[in-house]
Design a protein around this motif. Structure first.
Motif, PDB file in Angstrom:
ATOM      1  N   ARG A 192      -5.690   6.984   3.871  1.00  0.00           N
ATOM      2  CA  ARG A 192      -6.455   5.779   4.217  1.00  0.00           C
ATOM      3  C   ARG A 192      -5.917   5.130   5.494  1.00  0.00           C
ATOM      4  O   ARG A 192      -6.694   4.658   6.336  1.00  0.00           O
TER       5      ARG A 192
ATOM      6  N   MET B  86      -7.390  -2.349  -1.637  1.00  0.00           N
ATOM      7  CA  MET B  86      -7.914  -1.116  -2.221  1.00  0.00           C
ATOM      8  C   MET B  86      -8.061  -1.264  -3.733  1.00  0.00           C
ATOM      9  O   MET B  86      -9.083  -0.880  -4.309  1.00  0.00           O
ATOM     10  N   TYR B  87      -7.039  -1.823  -4.368  1.00  0.00           N
ATOM     11  CA  TYR B  87      -7.051  -1.997  -5.823  1.00  0.00           C
ATOM     12  C   TYR B  87      -8.170  -2.941  -6.261  1.00  0.00           C
ATOM     13  O   TYR B  87      -8.873  -2.685  -7.230  1.00  0.00           O
TER      14      TYR B  87
ATOM     15  N   ARG C 165     -10.985  -3.607  -4.699  1.00  0.00           N
ATOM     16  CA  ARG C 165     -12.316  -3.046  -4.450  1.00  0.00           C
ATOM     17  C   ARG C 165     -12.647  -1.878  -5.367  1.00  0.00           C
ATOM     18  O   ARG C 165     -13.772  -1.719  -5.799  1.00  0.00           O
ATOM     19  N   GLU C 166     -11.640  -1.019  -5.653  1.00  0.00           N
ATOM     20  CA  GLU C 166     -11.926   0.249  -6.317  1.00  0.00           C
ATOM     21  C   GLU C 166     -11.186   0.468  -7.634  1.00  0.00           C
ATOM     22  O   GLU C 166     -11.467   1.445  -8.338  1.00  0.00           O
TER      23      GLU C 166
ATOM     24  N   CYS D 126      -8.482   4.657  -7.770  1.00  0.00           N
ATOM     25  CA  CYS D 126      -8.601   5.068  -6.359  1.00  0.00           C
ATOM     26  C   CYS D 126      -7.308   5.692  -5.836  1.00  0.00           C
ATOM     27  O   CYS D 126      -7.332   6.474  -4.890  1.00  0.00           O
TER      28      CYS D 126
ATOM     29  N   LYS E 166      -7.416   9.647  -6.455  1.00  0.00           N
ATOM     30  CA  LYS E 166      -8.552  10.457  -6.027  1.00  0.00           C
ATOM     31  C   LYS E 166      -8.052  11.729  -5.338  1.00  0.00           C
ATOM     32  O   LYS E 166      -7.193  11.674  -4.461  1.00  0.00           O
TER      33      LYS E 166
ATOM     34  N   THR F 287     -14.501   6.233   0.109  1.00  0.00           N
ATOM     35  CA  THR F 287     -14.931   4.848   0.346  1.00  0.00           C
ATOM     36  C   THR F 287     -15.050   4.559   1.832  1.00  0.00           C
ATOM     37  O   THR F 287     -15.982   3.876   2.270  1.00  0.00           O
TER      38      THR F 287
ATOM     39  N   ASN G 191     -18.285  12.596  -6.351  1.00  0.00           N
ATOM     40  CA  ASN G 191     -16.934  12.055  -6.512  1.00  0.00           C
ATOM     41  C   ASN G 191     -16.065  12.932  -7.416  1.00  0.00           C
ATOM     42  O   ASN G 191     -15.158  12.446  -8.077  1.00  0.00           O
TER      43      ASN G 191
END
Length: 330
Positions: free
Chosen positions: A167, A187-188, A190-191, A195, A198, A269, A278
């Protein structure tokens, strides 16, 4: 190990013990196997320190090629025919020269815990097997199982850092102004926690073809060199670097599609392509259907370009630091 060109388990174990220390930034190295005397004398930590320092130098020097690889893996496709030169111009225009090292900091930071966890997990796995069978002598298959378990455990623990590295390599200028922890927190939020894992499955599966083929080709080339040069019992530095570069290249050819899918899942993302599945099998089908077989090898050019300098730098630095620390190869 199944591809190793020798049927003698002792030969395999002897090769395994101190020949996989060279770090080229891949997550597929088997933990080193040290004798009890080496552990008691402290030689083990000197080898691990030398390997860690070599990994830091190697990854830092080849970081621009690594970032180009990640960028092309995520953004290059059949409609966006991004070449190496156009990717360089695009990245330079967006953030200047310094942007080529984005994500390298965390890539270097994770070397030390990854090596330490592998070593500790490997030693513990061996002890568990020894207790279960009531014998201190382990077969090569038991050592391979212990090594695989240790690799899987270290990857499980440090994998969130691997996702963060990807990222960060894809971030735009200004997205890290509030620090790494804030970046991870966003990140945490939002996803969710998932995440950070992944691409975990293709990452683990990629170890099998990479390590097996890399090991087999390396030892085969080394044996051929010794056969053709009767005066040499061991190849010199240049020959070892050449063997390492060739074997690593063959290993990467086999495991690259899994590495590509891992990266695309990690960066899903950011890519903002809603058509991309995914999961691993869905990604395979999506790439083959929309980009063809060559789509599984997007970004492999900068990946190949970094092999020789990475192996060379890692080998030279490892040998230099190892000698400075007084750790001899047994």
């Amino acid at each position: 190990m199944l591809l190793y060109p020798s049927s003698d388990p002792k030969d395999i174990a002897d090769f395994w013990r101190h020949n996989l220390v060279i770090d080229i930034g891949e997550d597929s190295q088997v933990p080193e196997d040290f004798t009890q005397s080496e552990i008691q004398s402290g030689v083990w930590w000197r080898h691990l320190v030398a390997g860690g320092v070599a990994g830091c130098f190697s990854r830092t020097c080849t970081a621009p090629l690594d970032r180009l690889k990640v960028f092309m893996q995520v953004y290059a496709n059949k409609t966006n025919r991004m070449g190496l030169a156009s990717a360089v111009r695009m990245l330079h225009a967006e953030g200047g020269v310094r942007c080529f090292w984005r994500g390298n900091g965390i890539n270097v930071i994770k070397i030390a815990p990854e090596s330490a966890i592998k070593f500790m997990a490997y030693e513990q796995a061996k002890r568990v097997i020894q207790r279960m069978k009531g014998d201190t002598n382990l077969t090569i298959y038991e050592r391979f199982f212990a090594g695989s378990s240790a690799g899987a455990m270290s990857q499980t623990i440090i994998y969130p850092m691997e996702v963060l590295k990807t990222r960060l390599a894809l971030r735009r200028t200004g997205e890290l102004d509030q620090g790494l922890l804030h970046f991870a927190k966003k990140m945490y939020e939002r996803e969710g926690a998932r995440c950070f894992y992944k691409g975990y499955v293709p990452n683990l599966l990629g170890i099998i073809p990479y390590a097996g083929i890399d090991l087999a080709v390396y030892e085969t080339l080394k044996s051929l060199y010794v056969e053709r040069n009767k005066d040499a019992t061991e190849p010199g530095v240049l020959a070892l670097v050449a063997c390492g570069a060739c074997s690593s290249t063959c290993g990467q050819l086999a495991s690259y599609p899994l590495a590509l899918i891992r990266t695309r899942l990690q960066a899903q993302t950011i890519a903002k392509d809603r058509l991309q599945p995914n999961n691993m099998s869905g990604q395979f089908r999506h790439i083959l259907r929309n980009e063809g077989f060559t789509g599984l090898y997007r970004g492999i050019t900068p990946n190949f370009m970094k092999v020789i300098p990475a192996v060379s730098i890692s080998y030279v630095v490892y040998e230099t630091v190892r000698k400075q620390l007084g750790a001899s190869m047994s």
